[in-house]
Design a protein around this motif. Structure first.
Motif, PDB file in Angstrom:
ATOM      1  N   PRO A  79      10.238  40.319  26.648  1.00 21.62           N
ATOM      2  CA  PRO A  79       9.230  40.639  25.636  1.00 21.62           C
ATOM      3  C   PRO A  79       8.077  41.498  26.159  1.00 21.62           C
ATOM      4  CG  PRO A  79       9.903  38.363  25.423  1.00 21.62           C
ATOM      5  CD  PRO A  79      10.556  38.874  26.669  1.00 21.62           C
ATOM      6  N   VAL A  80       7.657  41.262  27.421  1.00 14.08           N
ATOM      7  CA  VAL A  80       6.550  42.048  27.989  1.00 14.08           C
ATOM      8  C   VAL A  80       6.985  43.486  28.238  1.00 14.08           C
ATOM      9  CG1 VAL A  80       5.064  42.335  30.019  1.00 14.08           C
ATOM     10  CG2 VAL A  80       5.354  40.062  28.988  1.00 14.08           C
ATOM     11  N   LYS A  81       8.154  43.660  28.869  1.00 19.50           N
ATOM     12  CA  LYS A  81       8.577  44.998  29.274  1.00 19.50           C
ATOM     13  C   LYS A  81       9.209  45.810  28.139  1.00 19.50           C
ATOM     14  CE  LYS A  81       9.266  44.147  34.229  1.00 19.50           C
ATOM     15  NZ  LYS A  81       8.328  45.207  34.661  1.00 19.50           N
ATOM     16  N   LEU A  82       9.894  45.133  27.221  1.00 12.97           N
ATOM     17  CA  LEU A  82      10.655  45.849  26.206  1.00 12.97           C
ATOM     18  C   LEU A  82      10.039  45.787  24.810  1.00 12.97           C
ATOM     19  CD1 LEU A  82      14.265  44.795  27.295  1.00 12.97           C
ATOM     20  CD2 LEU A  82      13.061  46.925  27.837  1.00 12.97           C
ATOM     21  N   LEU A  83       9.342  44.696  24.506  1.00 12.81           N
ATOM     22  CA  LEU A  83       8.745  44.564  23.176  1.00 12.81           C
ATOM     23  C   LEU A  83       7.246  44.840  23.164  1.00 12.81           C
ATOM     24  CD1 LEU A  83      10.575  41.333  21.854  1.00 12.81           C
ATOM     25  CD2 LEU A  83      11.256  43.737  21.613  1.00 12.81           C
ATOM     26  N   GLY A  84       6.676  45.033  24.337  1.00 15.00           N
ATOM     27  CA  GLY A  84       5.256  45.350  24.404  1.00 15.00           C
ATOM     28  C   GLY A  84       4.334  44.171  24.168  1.00 15.00           C
ATOM     29  N   ARG A  85       4.833  42.954  24.339  1.00 14.95           N
ATOM     30  CA  ARG A  85       3.984  41.776  24.142  1.00 14.95           C
ATOM     31  C   ARG A  85       3.063  41.595  25.352  1.00 14.95           C
ATOM     32  NH1 ARG A  85       6.336  42.528  19.993  1.00 14.95           N
ATOM     33  NH2 ARG A  85       7.664  41.061  18.838  1.00 14.95           N
ATOM     34  N   SER A  86       1.912  41.000  25.118  1.00 12.52           N
ATOM     35  CA  SER A  86       1.030  40.656  26.237  1.00 12.52           C
ATOM     36  C   SER A  86       1.612  39.446  26.955  1.00 12.52           C
ATOM     37  CB  SER A  86      -0.373  40.314  25.732  1.00 12.52           C
ATOM     38  OG  SER A  86      -0.363  39.105  24.989  1.00 12.52           O
ATOM     39  N   LYS A  87       1.200  39.248  28.200  1.00 14.48           N
ATOM     40  CA  LYS A  87       1.709  38.101  28.948  1.00 14.48           C
ATOM     41  C   LYS A  87       1.343  36.789  28.255  1.00 14.48           C
ATOM     42  CE  LYS A  87       1.985  40.142  33.568  1.00 14.48           C
ATOM     43  NZ  LYS A  87       1.556  40.031  34.978  1.00 14.48           N
ATOM     44  N   GLU A  88       0.142  36.760  27.646  1.00 17.81           N
ATOM     45  CA  GLU A  88      -0.301  35.553  26.958  1.00 17.81           C
ATOM     46  C   GLU A  88       0.588  35.266  25.741  1.00 17.81           C
ATOM     47  OE1 GLU A  88      -3.210  37.018  29.615  1.00 17.81           O
ATOM     48  OE2 GLU A  88      -2.291  38.045  27.880  1.00 17.81           O
ATOM     49  N   GLN A  89       0.839  36.327  24.940  1.00 16.27           N
ATOM     50  CA  GLN A  89       1.705  36.162  23.767  1.00 16.27           C
ATOM     51  C   GLN A  89       3.110  35.711  24.171  1.00 16.27           C
ATOM     52  OE1 GLN A  89       1.232  40.199  22.221  1.00 16.27           O
ATOM     53  NE2 GLN A  89       0.360  39.365  20.319  1.00 16.27           N
ATOM     54  N   ALA A  90       3.645  36.411  25.173  1.00 17.12           N
ATOM     55  CA  ALA A  90       5.004  36.106  25.617  1.00 17.12           C
ATOM     56  C   ALA A  90       5.090  34.695  26.194  1.00 17.12           C
ATOM     57  CB  ALA A  90       5.457  37.128  26.649  1.00 17.12           C
TER      58      ALA A  90
END
Length: 365
Positions: A102-113
Motif C-alpha cells: 500500500p505504501v509503495k504502490l497505492l501511495g498510502r502513508s505509513k500511518e494509514q497503511a
C-alpha cells in the motif's frame, strides 16, 4: 467481472489450456477442481498475466487486458492472488509484509497503511503476531498473513491457487475459515482447491477442469451429486474413495495406516471414526491372511466416504476359494471377528466370481 474467451496456453509443444471459456460475476465464489496437471493453476496465472496466454481474450470489468493499450498494472491491482507457498518477505514482520505494498504502490502513508494492516491482521486472527517474522509463524499463520497482505491492496477479485495444499491437515481449517468469511462478505473469488467439502459448501459454481478445458461447470449440488459427464463422475468418485492393492503377505501396515489417516483427515472425519477404521482394517487383513491358504495372496482394500449419508464404508476383496470368516467355526481364533462386529454395522459377505467380498460401515458411536 471476468470474462474469458477461447483462452489457450502452450509451453513449447505442450498444450496446457485450450479453448477455455468462462464468466465470473461480481460476488461469485468459483471453486476450480480436477486432476493434477489439467491446467487449473495455469488458468489462474493467465487471468492476472503471471503467465502470458498463447491465445484468446480476457476481460476484467469489460476491458480486454490483452489489448496492447490496456493499463495492465492498474487492472492487476483489481486482482489479488494468494499462492500455495505463501511468498511472504522473510526479512519483514507480518505487519511490514502488509504495509509495504500500500505504501509503495497505492501511495498510502505509513500511518494509514499500518492502521489498515492491523485491522486486517485482527480479521484473520493474527493481531498478536504483527511483530513476528515469517519463520516464527506456523504454515497456517503464514497463509493467513498472505491473505491479509492480499486484502491490504484492496482487490476486487482474489485468486487462490491451492491455498491449503502446503499445510499440515491440522492447519487447513483455520485458512478455510478466513476464506469462508470473505465469501460471506461478498468478495469475488476463484479458488483452485482439492478440498471438496469446502468447494461444496462455499461455492456458487464449480468448474471441473480436465484435459486443459473446463470440462463441466455447474452449482455444487450438480457437480458433486449428479455430474453430467463421465470424467466428472469418475473424478468425484475417486476423491471420495481410497483403494489399496495388497499383493503379498509382507504388506506394509504402517504405509496403509498412513494413507487411511490422510484420507480421514481430508474428509474431516472424527478421530474416533479414524481409529475404528484403522483397527478394522488391521483385523480384516489378519483374518484374510489366515484364510488365504490355497492361492496367491491378493487383497483389494477400499474405503469410501459418503457425504450425503455421513458414513465410511470399508470393503475387502480377496481372490481364492470360498472363505467367509464370519460364519461360525471358520477360524480357530474368533477375537478378530468379535472386534470387527463390535466396531461395524451393515456387514455383508458376497461371493463374486472367484472372489470373496466383505463390506461393512464403521459405527459412528
Amino acid at each position: 467481472m471476468i470474462k474469458v474467451e477461447h483462452l489457450s496456453k502452450q509451453f513449447g509443444e505442450l498444450t496446457v489450456l485450450r479453448e477455455v471459456n468462462a464468466e465470473i460475476k461480481k460476488g461469485e465464489v468459483i471453486s476450480i477442481i480436477g486432476p493434477s496437471g489439467t491446467g487449473k493453476s495455469t488458468f489462474l496465472r493467465c487471468l492476472n498475466l503471471l503467465e502470458m496466454p498463447s491465445g484468446g481474450r480476457i476481460f476484467i470489468d469489460g476491458t480486454d487486458i490483452l489489448d496492447k493499450s490496456a493499463d495492465v498494472p492498474k487492472l492487476r491491482q483489481k486482482m489479488g492472488m494468494v499462492f500455495q507457498s505463501f511468498n511472504l518477505f522473510a526479512h519483514l514482520t507480518a505487519l511490514e509484509n502488509l504495509t509495504i505494498g500500500p505504501v509503495k504502490l497505492l501511495g498510502r502513508s505509513k500511518e494509514q497503511a499500518g492502521k489498515k494492516a492491523m485491522e486486517l491482521l485482527k480479521m484473520v486472527g493474527l493481531a498478536e503476531k504483527a511483530g513476528s517474522f515469517p519463520d516464527e509463524l506456523s504454515g497456517g499463520q503464514k497463509q493467513r498473513v498472505a491473505i491479509a497482505r492480499c486484502l491490504a491492496m484492496e482487490p476486487e477479485i482474489i485468486l487462490f491457487d491451492e491455498p491449503t495444499s502446503a499445510l499440515d491437515p491440522t492447519m487447513v481449517s483455520e485458512v478455510l475459515a478466513v476464506i469462508r468469511r470473505l465469501a460471506k462478505e461478498g468478495m469475488t473469488m476463484a479458488v483452485v482447491t482439492h478440498e471438496m467439502d469446502f468447494a461444496r459448501d462455499v461455492s456458487n459454481r464449480v468448474f471441473y477442469m480436465d484435459e486443459g478445458i473446463i470440462y463441466e461447470e455447474g452449482p455444487p449440488q450438480q457437480i458433486f451429486e449428479n455430474p453430467q459427464k463421465e470424467k466428472t463422475r469418475v473424478f468425484i468418485n475417486r476423491v471420495r474413495s481410497l483403494t489399496y492393492h495388497i499383493r503379498n503377505q509382507n504388506y506394509d501396515l504402517y504405509a496403509i495406516n498412513g494413507e487411511i489417516e490422510h484420507f480421514c483427515e481430508k474428509h474431516v472425519l472424527p478421530k474416533t471414526t479414524r481409529n475404528k477404521a484403522l483397527l478394522l482394517v488391521e483385523e480384516l487383513l489378519e483374518i484374510f491372511s489366515a484364510g488365504q491358504v490355497t492361492r496367491q495372496f491378493e487383497i483389494d482394500l477400499t474405503l469410501s466416504y459418503s457425504e450425503k449419508q455421513d458414513s465410511l464404508e470399508i470393503v475387502a476383496e480377496s481372490a481364492g476359494d470360498y472363505f467367509n470368516p464370519f460364519e461360525e467355526n471358520t477360524l480357530p481364533d474368533q477375537l478378530g471377528v468379535t472386534i470387527i462386529k463390535n466396531l461395524s454395522e451393515n456387514m455383508e459377505y458376497q461371493r463374486v466370481s472367484d472372489r470373496n467380498r466383505f463390506s461393512m460401515t464403521v459405527k459412528k458411536q
